[in-house]
Design a protein around this motif. Structure first.
Motif, mmCIF file in Angstrom:
data_model
loop_
_atom_site.group_PDB
_atom_site.id
_atom_site.type_symbol
_atom_site.label_atom_id
_atom_site.label_comp_id
_atom_site.label_asym_id
_atom_site.label_seq_id
_atom_site.Cartn_x
_atom_site.Cartn_y
_atom_site.Cartn_z
ATOM 1 N N ASP A 1 0.884 -1.170 0.000
ATOM 2 C CA ASP A 1 0.000 0.000 0.000
ATOM 3 C C ASP A 1 0.921 1.219 0.000
ATOM 4 N N LYS A 2 0.969 1.917 -1.160
ATOM 5 C CA LYS A 2 1.957 2.998 -1.292
ATOM 6 C C LYS A 2 1.767 4.097 -0.248
ATOM 7 N N PHE A 3 0.519 4.259 0.204
ATOM 8 C CA PHE A 3 0.268 5.293 1.209
ATOM 9 C C PHE A 3 0.896 4.878 2.548
ATOM 10 N N VAL B 1 17.103 14.067 -12.403
ATOM 11 C CA VAL B 1 17.211 12.686 -12.897
ATOM 12 C C VAL B 1 16.583 11.734 -11.896
ATOM 13 N N GLU B 2 16.223 10.543 -12.418
ATOM 14 C CA GLU B 2 15.743 9.477 -11.531
ATOM 15 C C GLU B 2 16.900 8.518 -11.306
ATOM 16 N N LEU B 3 17.094 8.172 -10.041
ATOM 17 C CA LEU B 3 18.171 7.267 -9.663
ATOM 18 C C LEU B 3 17.566 6.010 -9.059
ATOM 19 N N GLY C 1 -0.255 -0.612 -8.600
ATOM 20 C CA GLY C 1 0.304 0.134 -9.739
ATOM 21 C C GLY C 1 1.647 -0.442 -10.172
ATOM 22 N N TYR C 2 1.944 -0.380 -11.439
ATOM 23 C CA TYR C 2 3.281 -0.726 -11.931
ATOM 24 C C TYR C 2 3.493 -0.034 -13.262
ATOM 25 N N ASP C 3 4.779 0.155 -13.622
ATOM 26 C CA ASP C 3 5.138 0.791 -14.893
ATOM 27 C C ASP C 3 4.306 2.056 -15.158
ATOM 28 N N GLY C 4 4.036 2.802 -14.149
ATOM 29 C CA GLY C 4 3.319 4.075 -14.323
ATOM 30 C C GLY C 4 1.807 3.931 -14.440
ATOM 31 N N TYR C 5 1.303 2.662 -14.574
ATOM 32 C CA TYR C 5 -0.152 2.501 -14.528
ATOM 33 C C TYR C 5 -0.503 2.754 -13.073
ATOM 34 N N ILE D 1 -1.130 12.021 -8.416
ATOM 35 C CA ILE D 1 -1.976 11.090 -7.670
ATOM 36 C C ILE D 1 -1.587 9.659 -8.044
ATOM 37 N N LYS D 2 -1.616 8.809 -7.026
ATOM 38 C CA LYS D 2 -1.158 7.426 -7.218
ATOM 39 C C LYS D 2 -2.153 6.449 -6.619
ATOM 40 N N SER D 3 -2.343 5.369 -7.332
ATOM 41 C CA SER D 3 -3.160 4.290 -6.805
ATOM 42 C C SER D 3 -2.421 3.683 -5.607
ATOM 43 N N ALA E 1 -2.421 11.413 -2.779
ATOM 44 C CA ALA E 1 -1.764 12.482 -3.552
ATOM 45 C C ALA E 1 -0.392 12.762 -2.986
ATOM 46 N N GLU E 2 0.543 13.105 -3.869
ATOM 47 C CA GLU E 2 1.820 13.595 -3.366
ATOM 48 C C GLU E 2 2.310 14.773 -4.184
ATOM 49 N N GLU E 3 3.215 15.486 -3.574
ATOM 50 C CA GLU E 3 3.807 16.668 -4.196
ATOM 51 C C GLU E 3 4.616 16.256 -5.416
ATOM 52 N N LEU E 4 4.554 17.051 -6.478
ATOM 53 C CA LEU E 4 5.359 16.770 -7.666
ATOM 54 C C LEU E 4 6.799 17.225 -7.393
ATOM 55 N N ILE E 5 7.720 16.295 -7.534
ATOM 56 C CA ILE E 5 9.133 16.631 -7.291
ATOM 57 C C ILE E 5 9.769 17.049 -8.620
ATOM 58 N N PRO E 6 10.320 18.253 -8.691
ATOM 59 C CA PRO E 6 10.951 18.698 -9.942
ATOM 60 C C PRO E 6 12.366 18.124 -10.047
ATOM 61 N N VAL F 1 15.300 0.449 -4.805
ATOM 62 C CA VAL F 1 14.829 1.713 -4.233
ATOM 63 C C VAL F 1 14.939 2.792 -5.314
ATOM 64 N N GLU F 2 13.808 3.389 -5.669
ATOM 65 C CA GLU F 2 13.782 4.431 -6.705
ATOM 66 C C GLU F 2 13.864 5.798 -6.037
ATOM 67 N N LEU F 3 14.717 6.644 -6.589
ATOM 68 C CA LEU F 3 14.979 7.952 -5.975
ATOM 69 C C LEU F 3 14.844 9.057 -7.005
ATOM 70 N N ILE G 1 12.997 9.921 -1.814
ATOM 71 C CA ILE G 1 12.633 8.536 -2.150
ATOM 72 C C ILE G 1 11.336 8.532 -2.946
ATOM 73 N N ASN G 2 11.334 7.858 -4.094
ATOM 74 C CA ASN G 2 10.080 7.659 -4.823
ATOM 75 C C ASN G 2 9.380 6.423 -4.264
ATOM 76 N N GLU G 3 9.977 5.258 -4.424
ATOM 77 C CA GLU G 3 9.321 4.075 -3.860
ATOM 78 C C GLU G 3 10.303 2.933 -3.700
ATOM 79 N N ILE G 4 9.846 1.915 -2.946
ATOM 80 C CA ILE G 4 10.669 0.727 -2.708
ATOM 81 C C ILE G 4 9.944 -0.462 -3.342
HETATM 82 P P1 ADP Z 1 5.185 2.729 -10.787
HETATM 83 O O1 ADP Z 1 5.291 1.991 -9.506
HETATM 84 O O2 ADP Z 1 3.913 2.478 -11.524
HETATM 85 O O3 ADP Z 1 6.414 2.628 -11.659
HETATM 86 P P2 ADP Z 1 6.093 5.297 -9.803
HETATM 87 O O4 ADP Z 1 5.641 5.740 -8.461
HETATM 88 O O5 ADP Z 1 7.490 4.783 -9.913
HETATM 89 O O6 ADP Z 1 5.044 4.258 -10.391
HETATM 90 O O7 ADP Z 1 5.908 6.507 -10.821
HETATM 91 C C1 ADP Z 1 6.141 6.374 -12.218
HETATM 92 C C2 ADP Z 1 6.872 7.617 -12.723
HETATM 93 O O8 ADP Z 1 6.089 8.779 -12.456
HETATM 94 C C3 ADP Z 1 8.191 7.874 -11.992
HETATM 95 O O9 ADP Z 1 9.241 7.110 -12.545
HETATM 96 C C4 ADP Z 1 8.357 9.366 -12.196
HETATM 97 O O10 ADP Z 1 8.858 9.631 -13.492
HETATM 98 C C5 ADP Z 1 6.932 9.882 -12.097
HETATM 99 N N1 ADP Z 1 6.616 10.292 -10.706
HETATM 100 C C6 ADP Z 1 6.107 9.520 -9.724
HETATM 101 N N2 ADP Z 1 5.972 10.205 -8.574
HETATM 102 C C7 ADP Z 1 6.397 11.451 -8.818
HETATM 103 C C8 ADP Z 1 6.526 12.653 -8.021
HETATM 104 N N3 ADP Z 1 6.109 12.717 -6.747
HETATM 105 N N4 ADP Z 1 7.038 13.758 -8.616
HETATM 106 C C9 ADP Z 1 7.422 13.731 -9.920
HETATM 107 N N5 ADP Z 1 7.316 12.650 -10.734
HETATM 108 C C10 ADP Z 1 6.817 11.525 -10.182
#
Ligand code: ADP
Length: 365
Positions: free
Chosen positions: A86-88, A167-169, A131-135, A125-127, A159-164, A235-237, A246-249
């Motif tokens: 549960d991403k939340f 690069v994604e690491l 979710g996977y691959d951006g779905y 906004i995120k499910s 919902a989460e804040e958009l991070i500007p 771990v996606e950053l 941190i984006n997600e684990i």
């Molecule tokens: P999934 O688990 O479906 O891959 P992610 O949470 O990794 O979903 O999000 C997919 C893509 O959406 C990320 O790789 C990133 O490019 C973009 N993204 C996700 N969350 C954010 C955020 N908070 N701010 C900016 N871009 C985001």
């Protein structure tokens, strides 16, 4: 690919899948033919096994608890999966541990999304589940995006804040029951143009200072510890200037770690096997100055003439490593395999792997 690594080391791996010709099923003769997420199937698998592990995070925690009751150990632990699944809840856990995350909020209804957009100027906004691959991710940068968003069941999203980010690491981390951990080099993960799927991974991530790289690794290890993680994790950053968020684990071998199959002394799949069996981790060192991974995302529905594709790619780039997963169906955009290439400089390695990938798909026409 975990099954291949386990077999190579001499372990017997059994697969739970209703299709005996699943990619992992093609590797081993030991099958438990049930739906991969069914309770009786999971219990049957556990009865035949000393350790049960997973390659996706959606396994039902109740089935996994039932598997533990048979005496098998389940790695990652069901409690870790219920946090990550549960991403939340995952975000809340990272926040509690003081780890760098975007601001986030639960959603009750659609008005909450509009209110957050007004407050933050943009919103993602995120499910919460599946979710996977951006779905399951919608990035709202403008009023136009907001107005054109398909209706979602707000309460099962957050919902989460958009991070500007610049690069994604990503960082692969393994941890065993004895507490030994291994942290791989920080990589850059480039997404497809629609921003949804991982396209290219570059190891080591270009342009990072030593300090940024060490911080990214430490944050990743801390994130895995925060969820009580045993096993292997991706771990996606996000990197924005000097800031790491941190984006997600992901509690499994991860696409951002496929480069390790040819590019590191120990692949993430072997490390996965070692970690779930509580064996000492292997070296995570790169075996070349630059390693690039390019996903083979299907350009169309249908079939591929694999012999021709492999031949054309190898003609263009004889030292490219081809990994084709043997999925039973090719659909546009689906990850069908990947290429790895080792090199001396980023520019030439990237150019050669992109040429090889183009030749691979042209060869299939
Ligand atoms: P999934 O688990 O479906 O891959 P992610 O949470 O990794 O979903 O999000 C997919 C893509 O959406 C990320 O790789 C990133 O490019 C973009 N993204 C996700 N969350 C954010 C955020 N908070 N701010 C900016 N871009 C985001």
């Amino acid at each position: 690919m975990t099954t291949q690594a386990a077999q190579r080391m001499g372990f017997r791996a059994a697969i739970l899948d209703s299709n005996s010709l699943s990619p992992a099923g093609q590797v081993t003769p030991f099958h438990v033919l049930y739906d991969w997420n069914s309770l009786p199937g999971t219990v049957e698998l556990a009865k035949q096994s000393t350790v049960v592990t997973l390659e996706n995070e959606w396994a039902d925690p109740n089935s996994l608890l039932a598997a533990e009751h048979t005496g098998a150990s389940v790695v990652p632990h069901p409690r870790t999966l219920s946090i990550i699944g549960d991403k939340f809840v995952q975000r809340s856990c990272l926040l509690q541990q003081g780890l760098p995350s975007p601001q986030f909020r639960a959603l009750k209804d659609w008005d909450d999304v509009c209110a957050l957009f007004a407050e933050w100027g943009s919103v993602v906004i995120k499910s919460r589940w599946g979710g996977y691959d951006g779905y399951g991710v919608k990035v709202i940068r403008s009023r136009f995006d907001l107005d054109n968003l398909p209706t979602v069941e707000a309460a099962s999203w957050y919902a989460e804040e958009l991070i500007p980010f610049d690069v994604e690491l990503a960082v692969i981390v393994s941890k065993n029951e004895s507490g030994e951990s291994a942290v791989y080099p920080v990589v850059e993960s480039r997404q497809t143009r629609d921003g949804n799927r991982c396209d290219i991974v570059i190891a080591p991530a270009p342009g990072l200072t030593q300090e940024q790289s060490e911080r990214a690794k430490q944050v990743s290890l801390d994130a895995v510890n925060a969820v009580g993680g045993i096993g292997i994790y991706g771990v996606e950053l996000f990197k924005s200037g000097d800031r790491i968020t941190i984006n997600e684990i992901a509690p499994r071998p991860h696409n951002s770690g496929h480069y390790t199959m040819d590019g590191c002394r120990t692949s993430q799949f072997e490390q996965h096997v070692r970690s779930v069996l509580n064996l000492p981790p292997g070296s995570t060192a790169l075996v070349a100055p630059v390693v690039v991974m390019a996903n083979l995302l299907a350009p169309k529905d249908g079939n591929v003439d694999l012999d021709n594709s492999i031949e054309s790619a190898l003609k263009v780039c004889p030292d490219v490593h081809i990994h084709w997963y043997g999925k039973n169906e090719m659909r546009k955009g689906r990850k069908m395999g990947h290429l790895n290439l080792l090199g001396e400089s980023l520019e030439s390695t990237l150019e050669r792997i992109l040429d090889a990938r183009e030749a691979f798909w042209e060869g299939s026409n």
